[in-house]
Design a protein around this motif. Structure first.
Motif, PDB file in Angstrom:
ATOM      1  N   ARG A  69       5.542 -19.802  13.102  1.00 24.64           N
ATOM      2  CA  ARG A  69       6.958 -19.433  13.105  1.00 24.64           C
ATOM      3  C   ARG A  69       7.644 -19.851  14.402  1.00 24.64           C
ATOM      4  NH1 ARG A  69       4.161 -16.914   9.594  1.00 24.64           N
ATOM      5  NH2 ARG A  69       5.126 -16.270   7.618  1.00 24.64           N
TER       6      ARG A  69
ATOM      7  N   GLU B  76      -3.588  -9.481   3.731  1.00 24.04           N
ATOM      8  CA  GLU B  76      -4.328  -9.190   4.974  1.00 24.04           C
ATOM      9  C   GLU B  76      -5.409 -10.214   5.267  1.00 24.04           C
ATOM     10  OE1 GLU B  76      -3.291  -6.988   2.810  1.00 24.04           O
ATOM     11  OE2 GLU B  76      -2.618  -5.162   3.821  1.00 24.04           O
TER      12      GLU B  76
ATOM     13  N   GLU C   6       0.840  -1.206   0.000  1.00 23.93           N
ATOM     14  CA  GLU C   6       0.000   0.000   0.000  1.00 23.93           C
ATOM     15  C   GLU C   6       0.875   1.257   0.000  1.00 23.93           C
ATOM     16  OE1 GLU C   6      -2.262  -1.475   3.447  1.00 23.93           O
ATOM     17  OE2 GLU C   6      -4.074  -0.959   2.323  1.00 23.93           O
TER      18      GLU C   6
HETATM   19  C1  3H9 Z   1      -1.151  -5.070   7.069  1.00 20.82           C
HETATM   20  O1  3H9 Z   1      -0.208  -4.700   6.430  1.00 20.82           O
HETATM   21  C2  3H9 Z   1      -2.343  -4.204   7.381  1.00 20.82           C
HETATM   22  C3  3H9 Z   1      -2.440  -2.973   6.505  1.00 20.82           C
HETATM   23  O2  3H9 Z   1      -3.146  -3.239   5.319  1.00 20.82           O
HETATM   24  C4  3H9 Z   1      -3.208  -1.860   7.149  1.00 20.82           C
HETATM   25  C5  3H9 Z   1      -2.642  -1.228   8.357  1.00 20.82           C
HETATM   26  C6  3H9 Z   1      -3.459  -0.021   8.773  1.00 20.82           C
HETATM   27  N1  3H9 Z   1       5.138  -7.811  11.321  1.00 20.82           N
HETATM   28  O3  3H9 Z   1       8.147 -15.442   7.820  1.00 20.82           O
HETATM   29  P1  3H9 Z   1       9.559 -15.314   8.222  1.00 20.82           P
HETATM   30  C7  3H9 Z   1       8.673 -11.540  11.373  1.00 20.82           C
HETATM   31  S1  3H9 Z   1      -1.247  -6.626   7.717  1.00 20.82           S
HETATM   32  C8  3H9 Z   1       5.942  -8.216  12.314  1.00 20.82           C
HETATM   33  O4  3H9 Z   1      10.173 -16.407   8.999  1.00 20.82           O
HETATM   34  P2  3H9 Z   1      10.378 -15.419   5.474  1.00 20.82           P
HETATM   35  C9  3H9 Z   1       8.343 -12.995  11.663  1.00 20.82           C
HETATM   36  O5  3H9 Z   1       7.517 -13.120  12.794  1.00 20.82           O
HETATM   37  C10 3H9 Z   1       0.385  -7.309   7.422  1.00 20.82           C
HETATM   38  N2  3H9 Z   1       6.824  -9.230  12.193  1.00 20.82           N
HETATM   39  O6  3H9 Z   1      10.517 -14.980   6.986  1.00 20.82           O
HETATM   40  C11 3H9 Z   1       9.722 -13.570  11.860  1.00 20.82           C
HETATM   41  O7  3H9 Z   1      10.121 -13.226  13.162  1.00 20.82           O
HETATM   42  P3  3H9 Z   1      11.062 -14.217  14.006  1.00 20.82           P
HETATM   43  C12 3H9 Z   1       0.488  -7.777   6.021  1.00 20.82           C
HETATM   44  C13 3H9 Z   1       6.879  -9.849  11.017  1.00 20.82           C
HETATM   45  O8  3H9 Z   1      11.559 -14.885   4.795  1.00 20.82           O
HETATM   46  C14 3H9 Z   1      10.588 -12.775  10.879  1.00 20.82           C
HETATM   47  O9  3H9 Z   1       9.847 -11.582  10.597  1.00 20.82           O
HETATM   48  N3  3H9 Z   1       1.771  -8.441   5.855  1.00 20.82           N
HETATM   49  C15 3H9 Z   1       6.072  -9.480   9.943  1.00 20.82           C
HETATM   50  O10 3H9 Z   1      10.046 -16.861   5.384  1.00 20.82           O
HETATM   51  C16 3H9 Z   1      10.867 -13.497   9.592  1.00 20.82           C
HETATM   52  O11 3H9 Z   1       9.633 -13.945   9.049  1.00 20.82           O
HETATM   53  C17 3H9 Z   1       1.900  -9.757   6.016  1.00 20.82           C
HETATM   54  O12 3H9 Z   1       0.947 -10.429   6.365  1.00 20.82           O
HETATM   55  C18 3H9 Z   1       5.158  -8.410  10.123  1.00 20.82           C
HETATM   56  N4  3H9 Z   1       4.352  -7.973   9.147  1.00 20.82           N
HETATM   57  O13 3H9 Z   1       9.079 -14.660   4.942  1.00 20.82           O
HETATM   58  C19 3H9 Z   1       3.238 -10.338   5.705  1.00 20.82           C
HETATM   59  N5  3H9 Z   1       6.338 -10.289   8.893  1.00 20.82           N
HETATM   60  O14 3H9 Z   1      12.333 -14.307  13.223  1.00 20.82           O
HETATM   61  C20 3H9 Z   1       3.602 -11.375   6.712  1.00 20.82           C
HETATM   62  C21 3H9 Z   1       7.313 -11.124   9.296  1.00 20.82           C
HETATM   63  O15 3H9 Z   1      11.169 -13.546  15.332  1.00 20.82           O
HETATM   64  N6  3H9 Z   1       4.946 -11.865   6.535  1.00 20.82           N
HETATM   65  N7  3H9 Z   1       7.634 -10.871  10.588  1.00 20.82           N
HETATM   66  O16 3H9 Z   1      10.300 -15.521  14.065  1.00 20.82           O
HETATM   67  C22 3H9 Z   1       5.273 -12.825   5.634  1.00 20.82           C
HETATM   68  O17 3H9 Z   1       4.460 -13.247   4.831  1.00 20.82           O
HETATM   69  C23 3H9 Z   1       6.667 -13.376   5.665  1.00 20.82           C
HETATM   70  O18 3H9 Z   1       7.200 -13.093   6.918  1.00 20.82           O
HETATM   71  C24 3H9 Z   1       7.627 -12.780   4.577  1.00 20.82           C
HETATM   72  C25 3H9 Z   1       9.066 -13.278   4.861  1.00 20.82           C
HETATM   73  C26 3H9 Z   1       7.170 -13.289   3.204  1.00 20.82           C
HETATM   74  C27 3H9 Z   1       7.624 -11.289   4.616  1.00 20.82           C
END
Ligand code: 3H9
Length: 697
Positions: free
Chosen positions: A274, A124, A104
């Motif tokens: 995770r 989301e 976004e």
């Molecule tokens: C949103 O954006 C709402 C908005 O529309 C509106 C707002 C008003 N936050 O998965 P990994 C951490 S909703 C905090 O193992 P990969 C994860 O916990 C959000 N932490 O790595 C882990 O921590 P730890 C929409 C996060 O390379 C570490 O990062 N976004 C977040 O296999 C590594 O993660 C999503 O839903 C986060 N957003 O994959 C994306 N993301 O090492 C969610 C990750 O302590 N994330 N962490 O265990 C993913 O899909 C995958 O993490 C990503 C990387 C593909 C990014």
């Protein structure tokens, strides 16, 4: 600007860099840094601005760890509106995964350049949310209504190339992203390109029947979930409302999602999955063994599926069977599976051929002399398994990991058949193994730490979600399932019918009802296991008389065309068979059970609370490391609805006191044996604590 956002100038271009590991999530500090940087850039003499990120990815979304905490300014929608309102051109430079609020952010910039291989998406919905920072209003303005609905409802990221095709990205480059982005920004300035604000574009008009069809399809596509219909409403608003009004409504619906228990459940699952990878007592950077090749013993459905999981991740596999005929049979099933994947569009023909090319067959154990990991996947005969491990001990190289795919057997005993029990571990895959995401990793008494860390890391490589289990009969998942199936059978003889029991659980959110699961797995499996036990050890006959009679009548389940249901030979469509009803009534009568109407609430509570009660025992015994691990097992291995957060989160959400009261009610009605409350449940209720609080102990 601050610790996580930097601003410098490069000639006439301002460069904003986000550096907030691990995934540059939009924490308050990142939002504040971006706001300060945008304001600084607005007042200096630069002519355009580039926003890019250090590290492995562009911003991967809002910071999920901040959810549920009080709002901290600046709010993301306001920040993004200010970015978009900039008088200077702003270019977003994307690499890695630009997701959710991160994408976004990119959409609020005026132009987007991406590194080939980057992915963009709005995941989301997978957190029970909708894009809440203008995503539902900006995407339709750029990509049209239908592509937007697909992107936002699926939550699945798309490659940057596809995003460019549908108008979400302007330029793709192969290397040197920042240099290319600077050159692009300069080019835009030099050619007098406009400051292009997405919010000012009109949304193409589509017939309202498009939305009607999507709404109607949600009952199947997103059964039980609340966020998807809100998403469709937002996208429809983008077509009918001004940007400001559409965004206001998006905010309201986003807030509703945030307060919905489904979002709490899905956020819990995000972190549980995770955290499950972390093994208590072992550090994240513990040494791991190199796994470059794998051997699999047994080319049946399970062994073949496991072979495909490794080959699909680029790891060569040697599949060993007892003779050529069995080997050919196994390889033919694998060929068929790959052909099916190509037909369904899951794999390209070339990719399928490459993967298939990594699987070789052998009929001699000597072919396993050099592999780094062997997984035994033969049928559940403990003596056979021990014999195989003794043979592996002789042929495998030192340091090779020896894994068993057993669903029930004692991994300590299997390990004792070798002189290297430290190298033995359980790797319990779920059928069909090339599709199901769960892997239970069974830590035996003497499993070495580096074997465990290697297998957990390997799980990620082959795209499985791994959970560690201690040794016990059935490990986490199948041990808990016993009570669940027992209650299904008891409900059946006490008054239910297969379809009423299946419907109760399916409508509640399970992927499949328990009676249909039994038919799919084969009723003869449990039958054979019971026959091998002395009668007095088989438990309450009311819980197995009906399936025993069905098996003895040749009704083995789907594979024989009939079990609890009758199946069409071609379509496998199931129909209800009055003969089964007669069997159920006759057996109930013989058992002295007076049948009575049983409602869906009772059926669901009995089956789900049986899971919860056993889950509590599993936690107490240390078989599972944490409640979230059990939830991961059930969501990824047993079709438990993710939006309910797994059985243990569900129990917390309902309230442990209410769960205990219902279990005590069942104990008083049905007797102590099955319904004695787990001591941990009683203890937590006594202390007024939740499972989540207990897990943080
Ligand atoms: C949103 O954006 C709402 C908005 O529309 C509106 C707002 C008003 N936050 O998965 P990994 C951490 S909703 C905090 O193992 P990969 C994860 O916990 C959000 N932490 O790595 C882990 O921590 P730890 C929409 C996060 O390379 C570490 O990062 N976004 C977040 O296999 C590594 O993660 C999503 O839903 C986060 N957003 O994959 C994306 N993301 O090492 C969610 C990750 O302590 N994330 N962490 O265990 C993913 O899909 C995958 O993490 C990503 C990387 C593909 C990014």
């Amino acid at each position: 600007m601050n610790d996580v956002v930097n601003y410098v100038t490069d000639g006439n271009i301002g460069v904003i860099t986000v550096n907030s590991p691990p995934v540059n999530a939009l924490s308050q500090a990142v939002r504040q840094g971006l706001l300060d940087a945008i304001r600084t850039a607005a007042s200096d003499d630069t002519e355009a601005v580039v926003i890019h990120c250090d590290g492995r990815t562009f911003i991967a979304g809002a910071d999920i760890k901040e959810f549920g905490k009080p709002h901290a300014e600046p709010l993301l929608p306001d920040l993004l509106n200010e970015i978009e309102a900039s008088q200077k051109i702003i270019v977003a430079a994307l690499h890695g995964t630009a997701l959710g609020g991160g994408f976004e952010t990119a959409l609020s910039c005026h132009y987007r350049i991406a590194l080939d291989g980057a992915k963009v998406g709005l995941p989301e919905v997978k957190l029970g949310l909708l894009p809440g920072a203008g995503g539902t209003q900006r995407v339709p303005r750029l990509a049209g209504v239908e592509a937007s609905l697909e992107l936002i409802l699926s939550g699945t990221p798309i490659p940057a190339g596809r995003a460019a095709d549908i108008g979400l990205v302007d330029k793709i480059v192969n290397a040197d992203l920042l240099a290319e982005a600077l050159a692009y920004a300069r080019h835009l300035v030099e050619t007098g390109a406009p400051v292009r604000r997405t919010s000012e574009l009109a949304v193409e008009n589509v017939d309202s029947s498009v939305f009607d069809a999507v709404f109607a399809g949600l009952s199947k596509r997103a059964r039980g979930q609340t966020a998807p219909s809100r998403i469709v409403e937002c996208v429809q608003n983008a077509m009918t409302m001004s940007f400001a009004d559409g965004q206001k409504r998006e905010r309201e619906l986003f807030t509703e999602c945030m307060h919905d228990p489904q979002s709490a459940a899905l956020q819990h699952m995000f972190f549980a999955e995770r955290v499950a990878l972390k093994v208590a007592g072992l550090s994240d950077d513990a040494p791991i063994r190199d796994v470059k090749s794998v051997g699999i013993i047994g080319g049946g459905t399970m062994g073949g599926g496991i072979a495909m999981s490794f080959a699909n991740a680029g790891i060569p596999v040697t599949l060993v069977e007892i003779n050529d005929e069995a080997l050919q049979r196994g390889l033919t099933i694998i060929d068929k599976n790959y052909a099916g994947s190509v037909k369904r569009g899951k794999l390209s023909g070339d990719k399928a051929a490459d993967c298939r090319g990594l699987i070789n067959g052998a009929t001699d154990y000597s072919a396993l002399g050099d592999v780094d990991l062997v997984i035994e996947a033969v049928f559940e005969d403990p003596e056979l398994k021990k014999d195989i491990f003794a043979r592996l001990d002789k042929v495998c190289k030192r340091g090779a990991i020896l894994a068993t795919n057993t669903s029930y057997q004692d991994v300590n005993e299997i390990a004792a058949a070798t002189k290297r029990p430290q190298d033995v571990v359980g790797m319990h895959f779920f059928s069909p193994a090339h599709i199901m995401k769960l892997l239970e990793v069974v830590r035996a008494e003497r499993t070495a730490d580096d074997v465990l860390t290697t297998v957990m890391a390997l799980a990620k490589r082959i795209r499985k979600v791994a959970v560690v289990s201690g040794v016990c009969y059935g490990f986490i998942g199948n041990r808990m399932l016993q009570g669940y199936f027992r209650e299904a059978q008891l409900c059946l003889v006490e008054g239910g019918l297969p379809e009423s029991i299946d419907a109760a659980l399916y409508d509640w959110g399970m992927a499949m009802g328990p009676i249909s699961v039994g038919d799919l797995a084969g009723l003869d499996v449990g039958y054979k296991a019971r026959q091998a036990q002395p009668e007095e050890e088989r438990g309450d006959p009311a819980a197995y008389r009906v399936p025993d009679v069905l098996v003895e009548a040749g009704r083995l389940g789907q594979k024989s065309g009939k079990g609890f249901y009758t199946y069409d030979a071609d379509t496998r469509t199931k129909t209800w068979d009055p003969e089964v009803q007669a069997i159920i009534e006759r057996e109930a009568d013989a058992l002295g059970i007076e049948r009575r109407p049983i409602d869906a609430d009772e059926i669901v509570d009995r089956l789900i609370y049986a899971l919860v009660n056993e889950g509590m025992r599993i936690l107490e015994e240390g078989i599972a490391q944490r409640p979230g691990d059990i939830d991961v097992v059930y969501v990824y291995g047993y079709g438990f609805p993710a939006w309910r957060g797994g059985p243990m989160h569900y129990a917390d959400a309902i309230g442990l006191d209410k769960v205990l009261a219902r279990i005590e009610e069942f104990r008083d009605r049905f007797g102590d044996e099955n319904w004695a409350p787990a001591p941990l449940l009683t203890k937590l209720v006594g202390e007024g604590r939740t499972l989540a609080e207990w897990a943080e102990r």
